[in-house]
Design a protein around this motif. Structure first.
Motif, PDB file in Angstrom:
ATOM      1  N   LEU A 174       0.833  -1.205   0.000  1.00  0.00           N
ATOM      2  CA  LEU A 174       0.000   0.000   0.000  1.00  0.00           C
ATOM      3  C   LEU A 174       0.867   1.254   0.000  1.00  0.00           C
ATOM      4  O   LEU A 174       0.433   2.319  -0.441  1.00  0.00           O
ATOM      5  CB  LEU A 174      -0.931   0.001   1.215  1.00  0.00           C
ATOM      6  CG  LEU A 174      -2.048  -1.046   1.181  1.00  0.00           C
ATOM      7  CD1 LEU A 174      -2.891  -0.959   2.442  1.00  0.00           C
ATOM      8  CD2 LEU A 174      -2.927  -0.892  -0.057  1.00  0.00           C
ATOM      9  N   GLU A 175       2.064   1.131   0.533  1.00  0.00           N
ATOM     10  CA  GLU A 175       3.083   2.171   0.387  1.00  0.00           C
ATOM     11  C   GLU A 175       4.269   1.551  -0.342  1.00  0.00           C
ATOM     12  O   GLU A 175       4.769   0.506   0.076  1.00  0.00           O
ATOM     13  CB  GLU A 175       3.540   2.717   1.748  1.00  0.00           C
ATOM     14  CG  GLU A 175       2.478   3.463   2.528  1.00  0.00           C
ATOM     15  CD  GLU A 175       2.134   4.811   1.926  1.00  0.00           C
ATOM     16  OE1 GLU A 175       2.780   5.226   0.931  1.00  0.00           O
ATOM     17  OE2 GLU A 175       1.212   5.441   2.459  1.00  0.00           O
ATOM     18  N   GLU A 176       4.697   2.158  -1.433  1.00  0.00           N
ATOM     19  CA  GLU A 176       5.825   1.642  -2.193  1.00  0.00           C
ATOM     20  C   GLU A 176       7.123   2.126  -1.569  1.00  0.00           C
ATOM     21  O   GLU A 176       7.344   3.331  -1.439  1.00  0.00           O
ATOM     22  CB  GLU A 176       5.742   2.099  -3.647  1.00  0.00           C
ATOM     23  CG  GLU A 176       6.813   1.498  -4.537  1.00  0.00           C
ATOM     24  CD  GLU A 176       6.622   1.841  -5.995  1.00  0.00           C
ATOM     25  OE1 GLU A 176       7.556   1.614  -6.791  1.00  0.00           O
ATOM     26  OE2 GLU A 176       5.536   2.340  -6.347  1.00  0.00           O
ATOM     27  N   ILE A 177       7.955   1.198  -1.165  1.00  0.00           N
ATOM     28  CA  ILE A 177       9.192   1.576  -0.492  1.00  0.00           C
ATOM     29  C   ILE A 177      10.156   2.283  -1.447  1.00  0.00           C
ATOM     30  O   ILE A 177      10.151   2.039  -2.651  1.00  0.00           O
ATOM     31  CB  ILE A 177       9.889   0.355   0.157  1.00  0.00           C
ATOM     32  CG1 ILE A 177      10.254  -0.702  -0.897  1.00  0.00           C
ATOM     33  CG2 ILE A 177       9.026  -0.231   1.258  1.00  0.00           C
ATOM     34  CD1 ILE A 177      11.085  -1.840  -0.350  1.00  0.00           C
ATOM     35  N   THR A 178      10.951   3.178  -0.890  1.00  0.00           N
ATOM     36  CA  THR A 178      11.951   3.899  -1.667  1.00  0.00           C
ATOM     37  C   THR A 178      13.215   3.067  -1.831  1.00  0.00           C
ATOM     38  O   THR A 178      13.813   3.013  -2.905  1.00  0.00           O
ATOM     39  CB  THR A 178      12.304   5.228  -0.960  1.00  0.00           C
ATOM     40  OG1 THR A 178      11.100   5.959  -0.704  1.00  0.00           O
ATOM     41  CG2 THR A 178      13.229   6.076  -1.835  1.00  0.00           C
ATOM     42  N   GLU A 179      13.607   2.401  -0.759  1.00  0.00           N
ATOM     43  CA  GLU A 179      14.775   1.531  -0.778  1.00  0.00           C
ATOM     44  C   GLU A 179      14.518   0.333   0.126  1.00  0.00           C
ATOM     45  O   GLU A 179      13.691   0.391   1.033  1.00  0.00           O
ATOM     46  CB  GLU A 179      16.024   2.269  -0.274  1.00  0.00           C
ATOM     47  CG  GLU A 179      16.439   3.465  -1.101  1.00  0.00           C
ATOM     48  CD  GLU A 179      17.619   4.196  -0.477  1.00  0.00           C
ATOM     49  OE1 GLU A 179      18.241   3.638   0.448  1.00  0.00           O
ATOM     50  OE2 GLU A 179      17.914   5.322  -0.899  1.00  0.00           O
ATOM     51  N   GLY A 180      15.287  -0.738  -0.114  1.00  0.00           N
ATOM     52  CA  GLY A 180      15.211  -1.893   0.765  1.00  0.00           C
ATOM     53  C   GLY A 180      14.733  -3.140   0.057  1.00  0.00           C
ATOM     54  O   GLY A 180      14.531  -3.157  -1.163  1.00  0.00           O
ATOM     55  N   GLU A 181      14.514  -4.176   0.843  1.00  0.00           N
ATOM     56  CA  GLU A 181      14.116  -5.474   0.305  1.00  0.00           C
ATOM     57  C   GLU A 181      13.057  -6.096   1.205  1.00  0.00           C
ATOM     58  O   GLU A 181      13.210  -6.144   2.428  1.00  0.00           O
ATOM     59  CB  GLU A 181      15.333  -6.396   0.211  1.00  0.00           C
ATOM     60  CG  GLU A 181      15.038  -7.773  -0.346  1.00  0.00           C
ATOM     61  CD  GLU A 181      16.283  -8.619  -0.488  1.00  0.00           C
ATOM     62  OE1 GLU A 181      16.151  -9.859  -0.466  1.00  0.00           O
ATOM     63  OE2 GLU A 181      17.398  -8.049  -0.608  1.00  0.00           O
ATOM     64  N   ILE A 182      11.983  -6.567   0.595  1.00  0.00           N
ATOM     65  CA  ILE A 182      10.900  -7.233   1.319  1.00  0.00           C
ATOM     66  C   ILE A 182      10.725  -8.631   0.750  1.00  0.00           C
ATOM     67  O   ILE A 182      10.560  -8.798  -0.462  1.00  0.00           O
ATOM     68  CB  ILE A 182       9.571  -6.459   1.204  1.00  0.00           C
ATOM     69  CG1 ILE A 182       9.698  -5.061   1.805  1.00  0.00           C
ATOM     70  CG2 ILE A 182       8.442  -7.234   1.896  1.00  0.00           C
ATOM     71  CD1 ILE A 182       8.465  -4.201   1.625  1.00  0.00           C
TER      72      ILE A 182
END
Length: 250
Positions: free
Chosen positions: A74-82
């Motif tokens: 629902l929120e698109e991350i700017t950086e990182g890994e899920i």
């Protein structure tokens, strides 16, 4: 498996058919979310196991809800890994029920339209969920005809109807009057007793203390401290957490 790469953001979603209690269900590495240059979530690392209940506490604006909403996109991350190994269901602060549908219709709509469930099959499951949330007698009434607490319980049943592996709760009692908050928390307590994996953003400290396996304190977009409820509430290590707990218990 679904994989999405956007700049330095990587999201992988894999359904594991035989996920067992204790298996890793979610891994998040260096999660960052920025809004117009403002960092709402700042390089957060987080993981949890199936069957675990994690409560996230902290002041308003600390990034709790943004972090939670990044889990299911629902929120698109700017950086990182899920890395998510399973499906999610979510319950919001506001109930967002379809006003033109009965309580039963709200619960059965997505399983029929999205998962292709047969009507008679999902209606039987919906009746079981209505009984779980204590509202079996409300199946044929409309949201406007029931209280806010009852609407939130219907919203929980709606999320559970999709058979999620992980439930996300974004301050589910914040829009409710204090006297009916307990009815919603009691449903969540039942889910905890059934080993439902849950991440709960909450301002209900007693609930976090009594139900969570692990409590995380967030401030300024960072996870400042985490531990068992006893460690967090009785033996806080950071001055910021001590100040927060002193403020809310005055």
């Amino acid at each position: 498996m679904a994989k999405k790469e956007a700049g330095m953001a990587i999201i992988r979603h894999e359904i594991k058919e035989h996920l067992q209690t204790g298996d890793i269900i979610l891994e998040m590495k260096h999660i960052t979310k920025k809004f117009s240059g403002v960092t709402a979530v700042d390089k957060v690392d987080f993981s949890m196991k199936k069957g675990e209940i994690v409560a996230i506490i902290g002041p308003s604006g600390s990034g709790k809800s943004t972090f939670l909403r990044s889990i299911n996109g629902l929120e698109e991350i700017t950086e990182g890994e899920i890395n998510l190994y399973g499906t999610t269901g979510m319950v919001f602060q506001h109930f967002n029920l379809f006003p033109h549908m009965t309580c039963l219709g709200n619960i059965t709509y997505a399983p029929i339209k999205v998962k292709g469930k047969k009507k008679d099959e999902i209606e039987k499951r919906a009746q079981e969920l209505l009984e779980l949330v204590g509202l079996s007698e409300k199946r044929d009434v409309y949201p406007i005809q029931i209280s806010g607490g009852q609407q939130q319980r219907i919203a929980i049943a709606r999320a559970l109807a999709m058979d999620p592996d992980l439930m996300l709760f974004d301050e589910p009692t914040s829009a409710l009057d204090p006297e009916i908050t307990g009815t919603v928390l009691s449903v969540m307590q039942k889910l905890a007793e059934q080993d439902m994996s849950m991440i709960i953003v909450t301002h209900e400290m007693n609930f976090a203390r009594n139900v969570a396996d692990r409590v995380i304190f967030m401030d300024a977009g960072k996870m400042i401290e985490e531990g068992t409820p006893q460690e967090i509430f009785e033996h806080p290590k950071s001055e910021r957490l001590r100040d927060f707990l002193n403020t809310i218990t005055r």
